[in-house]
Design a protein around this motif. Sequence first.
Motif, PDB file in Angstrom:
ATOM      1  N   ASN A  40      68.041  79.722 -43.726  1.00 37.19           N
ATOM      2  CA  ASN A  40      68.762  79.431 -45.175  1.00 37.19           C
ATOM      3  C   ASN A  40      70.183  79.625 -44.669  1.00 37.19           C
ATOM      4  OD1 ASN A  40      66.499  78.361 -46.782  1.00 37.19           O
ATOM      5  ND2 ASN A  40      66.151  80.329 -47.680  1.00 37.19           N
ATOM      6  N   GLN A  73      67.474  76.714 -52.525  1.00 39.55           N
ATOM      7  CA  GLN A  73      66.629  75.789 -52.838  1.00 39.55           C
ATOM      8  C   GLN A  73      66.453  75.645 -54.282  1.00 39.55           C
ATOM      9  OE1 GLN A  73      66.155  72.909 -51.077  1.00 39.55           O
ATOM     10  NE2 GLN A  73      66.644  73.988 -49.031  1.00 39.55           N
ATOM     11  N   TRP A 133      67.108  69.404 -54.256  1.00 38.83           N
ATOM     12  CA  TRP A 133      68.356  70.083 -54.653  1.00 38.83           C
ATOM     13  C   TRP A 133      68.676  71.241 -54.018  1.00 38.83           C
ATOM     14  CZ3 TRP A 133      72.403  67.114 -56.967  1.00 38.83           C
ATOM     15  CH2 TRP A 133      71.840  65.989 -58.045  1.00 38.83           C
ATOM     16  N   SER A 134      69.876  71.769 -53.413  1.00 42.90           N
ATOM     17  CA  SER A 134      70.336  72.939 -52.969  1.00 42.90           C
ATOM     18  C   SER A 134      71.650  73.450 -53.309  1.00 42.90           C
ATOM     19  CB  SER A 134      69.981  72.989 -51.426  1.00 42.90           C
ATOM     20  OG  SER A 134      71.013  72.170 -50.986  1.00 42.90           O
ATOM     21  N   THR A 140      74.713  76.010 -51.951  1.00 47.44           N
ATOM     22  CA  THR A 140      75.339  76.866 -50.991  1.00 47.44           C
ATOM     23  C   THR A 140      76.662  77.592 -51.143  1.00 47.44           C
ATOM     24  OG1 THR A 140      74.053  75.541 -49.437  1.00 47.44           O
ATOM     25  CG2 THR A 140      75.424  77.101 -48.467  1.00 47.44           C
ATOM     26  N   LYS A 162      71.841  78.989 -48.327  1.00 44.55           N
ATOM     27  CA  LYS A 162      71.469  77.916 -49.175  1.00 44.55           C
ATOM     28  C   LYS A 162      70.475  78.438 -50.204  1.00 44.55           C
ATOM     29  CE  LYS A 162      71.364  74.017 -47.267  1.00 44.55           C
ATOM     30  NZ  LYS A 162      70.903  73.014 -46.567  1.00 44.55           N
TER      31      LYS A 162
END
Length: 222
Positions: A181, A221, A23-24, A26, A219
Amino acid sequence: MRKTVVLLGVLGLLGANSAHAQWSVTPEVGMTAVMSPNTMEGNSWIPSWRLGAGVDYQFPNSRWAISSGIFLTERVKQENVSGDFIANPDGSFNLSNRPIRSYKDAATSFYVPIMAKYTFPLADEVNLSLATGFYAGYCFARSTRNFHNYLPEKEDVYYIFPEPTYFDWGVLFRTELNVKNWVVSAGYEASLGVESRAQYSNIARRNVFHTVTLSVGYKFQL
């Protein structure tokens, strides 16, 4: 026996961490441009803003992901009132094709996309992602800007204004460049819902409003 329990516990924690890593989130900020088809000079692109947060679920051992999130944006469109009825001295009305008034309709909305995403690795910690799907949105605030009346002040006019709808839906396409990221994205949206209904009637007006988006995000994580 105790070593086996400890080993199973460690494996379970590793599995949980692996699942969470799929899952992330942003957070993003950017701008939009809406093509408004209802202008006297033809189509025009009107800029505005966009912010929100995307949520991705990456399938294990796969380049495919499901992408969603929630975004807040302001869609500004040019509106022109013409072809309405002009009052005659005897009380009758004639249909007029001349422009009567123009203004910009600013609709502040939030929307939720649901997309399928595929990622291409380009280099170490550099990826290119393509996503497509649908979105649904709701407008919770509207305002009128740049109002201009083209008729003399004393002329009696019977105006028929469109009653805007508040729900919206459409299709969208999005491409993302991921560097470590950091995420830079560009997208295209086409609204397919009913834009408005004529006042005192149930006649629906459908205009496909084209929107391009450009945003940058970071982003995280999970």
